[in-house]
Design an enzyme around this catalytic site. Structure first.
Site, short mmCIF file in Angstrom:
data_model
loop_
_atom_site.label_atom_id
_atom_site.label_comp_id
_atom_site.label_asym_id
_atom_site.label_seq_id
_atom_site.Cartn_x
_atom_site.Cartn_y
_atom_site.Cartn_z
N ASN A 56 -3.16 3.73 2.10
CA ASN A 56 -2.04 3.22 2.92
C ASN A 56 -2.02 3.95 4.25
OD1 ASN A 56 -1.29 1.67 0.69
ND2 ASN A 56 0.12 3.23 -0.07
N HIS A 70 9.15 10.95 -2.52
CA HIS A 70 8.78 9.88 -3.45
C HIS A 70 7.81 10.37 -4.52
CE1 HIS A 70 9.41 6.76 0.01
NE2 HIS A 70 10.53 7.37 -0.34
N HIS A 127 6.68 13.78 -3.00
CA HIS A 127 6.14 13.99 -1.65
C HIS A 127 7.09 13.44 -0.60
CE1 HIS A 127 3.68 12.48 1.84
NE2 HIS A 127 3.51 13.79 1.89
N TYR A 140 -2.67 7.63 3.56
CA TYR A 140 -2.46 8.12 2.20
C TYR A 140 -3.54 7.53 1.31
CZ TYR A 140 2.38 7.98 4.00
OH TYR A 140 3.51 8.08 4.75
C1 T46 Z 1 3.80 2.49 -1.07
C2 T46 Z 1 3.92 1.02 -0.83
C3 T46 Z 1 5.05 0.46 -0.31
N1 T46 Z 1 5.10 -0.89 -0.13
C4 T46 Z 1 6.30 -1.46 0.46
C5 T46 Z 1 7.62 -1.02 -0.14
C6 T46 Z 1 8.57 -1.07 1.04
O1 T46 Z 1 9.09 -2.36 1.17
C7 T46 Z 1 7.67 -0.78 2.24
C8 T46 Z 1 7.78 0.65 2.73
O2 T46 Z 1 7.66 1.47 1.59
P1 T46 Z 1 8.35 2.86 1.59
O3 T46 Z 1 9.71 2.74 2.21
O4 T46 Z 1 8.22 3.44 0.22
O5 T46 Z 1 7.41 3.67 2.59
P2 T46 Z 1 7.60 5.18 2.92
O6 T46 Z 1 9.00 5.63 2.74
O7 T46 Z 1 6.95 5.39 4.22
O8 T46 Z 1 6.73 5.91 1.77
C9 T46 Z 1 5.57 6.61 2.17
O9 T46 Z 1 5.92 7.92 2.50
C10 T46 Z 1 6.32 8.73 1.41
C11 T46 Z 1 6.58 10.12 1.93
C12 T46 Z 1 5.33 8.70 0.30
O10 T46 Z 1 4.95 9.73 -0.30
C13 T46 Z 1 4.88 7.37 -0.11
O11 T46 Z 1 3.70 7.44 -0.96
C14 T46 Z 1 4.54 6.51 1.06
O12 T46 Z 1 4.42 5.16 0.62
O13 T46 Z 1 6.34 -1.02 1.80
C15 T46 Z 1 4.06 -1.71 -0.45
O14 T46 Z 1 4.14 -2.93 -0.28
N2 T46 Z 1 2.95 -1.18 -0.99
C16 T46 Z 1 2.82 0.15 -1.19
O15 T46 Z 1 1.77 0.59 -1.67
#
Ligand code: T46
Length: 189
Positions: A56, A70, A127, A140
């Site tokens: 990612n 997370h 994390h 990632y």
């Molecule tokens: C991880 C992931 C998320 N998503 C979707 C879910 C949400 O609608 C959107 C953003 O996800 P999220 O708000 O979880 O993204 P972050 O808060 O930036 O999370 C990230 O940053 C933190 C610090 C981490 O450790 C996570 O592994 C990393 O995913 O993408 C997807 O469609 N596929 C995926 O593989």
């Protein structure tokens, strides 16, 4: 390029299977530089568990923005290699292993594109990071696929974690702002 493409520094040396700082050792010549970003053979020495399941990329526009904390619950727990490819972040890993004597202890480390640094986050760790610069970008590399049904989180400002974030938090998702606090019994409420 010497035997190992990385300098690996355990960040919780007193614990087995903890996170590690991964510093790339670039090959530099008159054309520029070349470095290995991921290497399962080298990273298996610090516990990388298996095939890459997903890669990612995130871009965080403003310094101070915080993402996390997370993790994915078993059976979809995942190891991650988090690589800073632009700007800089303060990166945090929290031990959430139920059998760990260091449960809910954390480590924090600066990752930057300039220094060529990454962090290995094993299964059993939550994390999160705070952008230290505008336009901070991370890649990632995950050992398990995204499974929203198994996603969970900890509060960045949970007193039980006592995490010091370098900057005032200027941006956070509604979901991250609402993760449960760890109760006195050590269970998330
Ligand atoms: C991880 C992931 C998320 N998503 C979707 C879910 C949400 O609608 C959107 C953003 O996800 P999220 O708000 O979880 O993204 P972050 O808060 O930036 O999370 C990230 O940053 C933190 C610090 C981490 O450790 C996570 O592994 C990393 O995913 O993408 C997807 O469609 N596929 C995926 O593989």
């Amino acid at each position: 390029m010497s035997a190992s493409p990385f300098i690996l520094t355990p960040l919780m040396p007193e614990q087995s299977g903890g996170p590690a700082l991964v510093e790339r050792k670039p090959f530099v010549d008159q054309r520029g530089a070349f470095a290995r970003i991921f290497c399962s053979a080298a990273l298996s020495q610090i516990g990388w568990p298996g095939p890459v399941a997903q890669i990612n990329h995130s871009r965080t526009d403003k310094a101070g923005t915080l993402r996390g904390l997370h993790y994915q619950r078993p059976p979809h727990a995942e190891a991650k290699l988090v690589v800073c490819i632009r700007g800089a972040v303060h990166d945090v890993a929290v031990d959430i292993r139920e059998d760990s004597p260091a449960r809910y202890r954390h480590v924090g480390v600066k990752l930057s594109a300039e220094a060529g640094t990454a962090i290995y986050i094993p299964e059993g760790f939550a994390h999160g990071f705070q952008a230290l610069t505008d336009d901070a970008e991370l890649v990632y590399i995950h050992s398990a696929a995204y499974n929203p049904a198994c996603e969970a989180g900890l509060r960045h400002d949970d007193p039980a974690l006592a995490i010091h974030w370098p900057l005032p938090v200027t941006g956070i998702s509604a979901r991250d702002a609402e993760h449960p606090m760890i109760g006195p019994a050590g269970q998330t409420s």
